[in-house]
Design an enzyme around this catalytic site. Structure first.
Site, PDB file in Angstrom:
ATOM      1  N   SER A   1       0.833  -1.198   0.000  1.00  0.00           N
ATOM      2  CA  SER A   1       0.000   0.000   0.000  1.00  0.00           C
ATOM      3  C   SER A   1       0.870   1.251   0.000  1.00  0.00           C
ATOM      4  CB  SER A   1      -0.965  -0.024   1.189  1.00  0.00           C
ATOM      5  OG  SER A   1      -2.271  -0.247   0.753  1.00  0.00           O
TER       6      SER A   1
ATOM      7  N   LYS B   1     -21.913  17.528   7.886  1.00  0.00           N
ATOM      8  CA  LYS B   1     -20.915  18.024   8.822  1.00  0.00           C
ATOM      9  C   LYS B   1     -20.611  16.950   9.873  1.00  0.00           C
ATOM     10  CE  LYS B   1     -18.210  20.942  10.907  1.00  0.00           C
ATOM     11  NZ  LYS B   1     -16.902  21.266  10.321  1.00  0.00           N
TER      12      LYS B   1
END
Length: 304
Positions: free
Chosen positions: A122, A174
């Site tokens: 990765s 949010k």
């Protein structure tokens, strides 16, 4: 030969012996200064020409000190090449991106070779493809080309403990995601878009750096982990070996590198080592670790 001639030649011999002594003394002093100067310069951290060795280990994150050191390697004339040793399962996508760019800045000026250790997956593989040449052990775990975002769901625990949470926010997106409430569809779609964008960047980077496209790229960009042998077959690394093979490659690029010493360059952090260790332990916990430190969720390129 009379007395005067004998005294004359005797005086000349004495002068010659004295001058020979001082010539030898001066020569020894000059050699001592040269050798001492080289040793002194090494002790000051300003060594003669060498191959720099830099290790990427543990979880990769944003690290300005690391990037500053790599910039110094790029600008140091006595560094003829960089040998990058990687033993990392990955880390944050942004941190891996910063590391990639720092290594590429070095590669613009001098050859860079990567040596993969036990794992270079990765984000660790993102660091590897920044090099000009990749050497892997046959049993190295590498690849894991993908991006992940994860976070806990504590709503079941809260229900069991009869705990509620009141939230006032400017919009439904949010502070999403949150472990304290179910993820709404719009927030889920946003998270999926973030992961898809990060993955597209990673996949295209692999394609560009390794010359892969079409099915060849699709076959490796599945998030799967390969051994070094499998990575070689799929074009993710260049050869099987270790540091000796990496140095041979560097010498093939620049004959002047032959017989140069290899010197370790390490990052010095201001914070205590115990603090950094605890931070790394927390980072291995993925998003749970990040939430515990109040930093919020991030995109990760981390082998699972």
């Amino acid at each position: 030969m009379d007395v005067f001639e004998r005294d004359f030649y005797e005086e000349r011999r004495r002068k010659w012996r004295r001058s020979a002594f001082w010539r030898g003394f001066l020569l020894a002093a000059v050699l001592a200064l040269i050798i001492g100067g080289l040793t002194f310069s090494d002790s000051l951290g300003v060594p003669r020409e060498h191959v720099a060795r830099f290790e990427v280990s543990g979880v990769i994150g944003d690290d300005p000190d690391r990037d500053e050191l790599l910039a110094e390697i790029a600008e140091t004339d006595t560094v003829r090449a960089l040998l990058l040793r990687i033993n990392s399962p990955g880390g944050s996508t942004a941190g891996s991106e910063a590391l990639f760019e720092s290594i590429r800045a070095i590669a613009e000026k001098k050859p860079v070779v990567a040596v993969l250790g036990e794992v270079a997956a990765s984000g660790g593989y993102i660091a590897a493809i920044a090099a000009d040449h990749i050497v892997s052990r046959g049993n190295t775990l590498t690849g894991s080309i993908g991006v992940i975002m994860e976070y806990p769901d504590l709503t079941g625990v809260m229900d069991y403990l009869n705990i509620g949470l009141e939230t006032v926010r400017s919009s439904e997106l949010k502070a999403e995601p949150s472990p304290f409430r179910p993820t709404n569809p719009a927030a889920r779609a946003l998270d999926e878009a973030l992961v898809a964008d990060g993955f597209a960047w990673f996949r295209d980077l692999v394609g560009t750096r390794r010359g892969l496209s079409g099915n060849a790229l699709a076959n490796v960009a599945t998030g799967a982990v390969f051994t070094g042998r499998g990575a070689l077959e799929n074009g993710l690394v260049d050869e099987i070996g270790g540091e000796a093979a990496a140095l041979d490659w560097l010498e093939s690029r620049d004959g002047g590198i032959t017989d140069l010493p290899v010197r370790d360059w390490t990052v010095e952090h201001d914070e205590p080592s115990v603090t950094r260790l605890l931070g790394k332990i927390a980072a291995t916990g993925g998003i749970l670790g990040e939430i515990s430190r109040g930093q919020g969720p991030k995109l990760y390129s981390l082998t699972r």
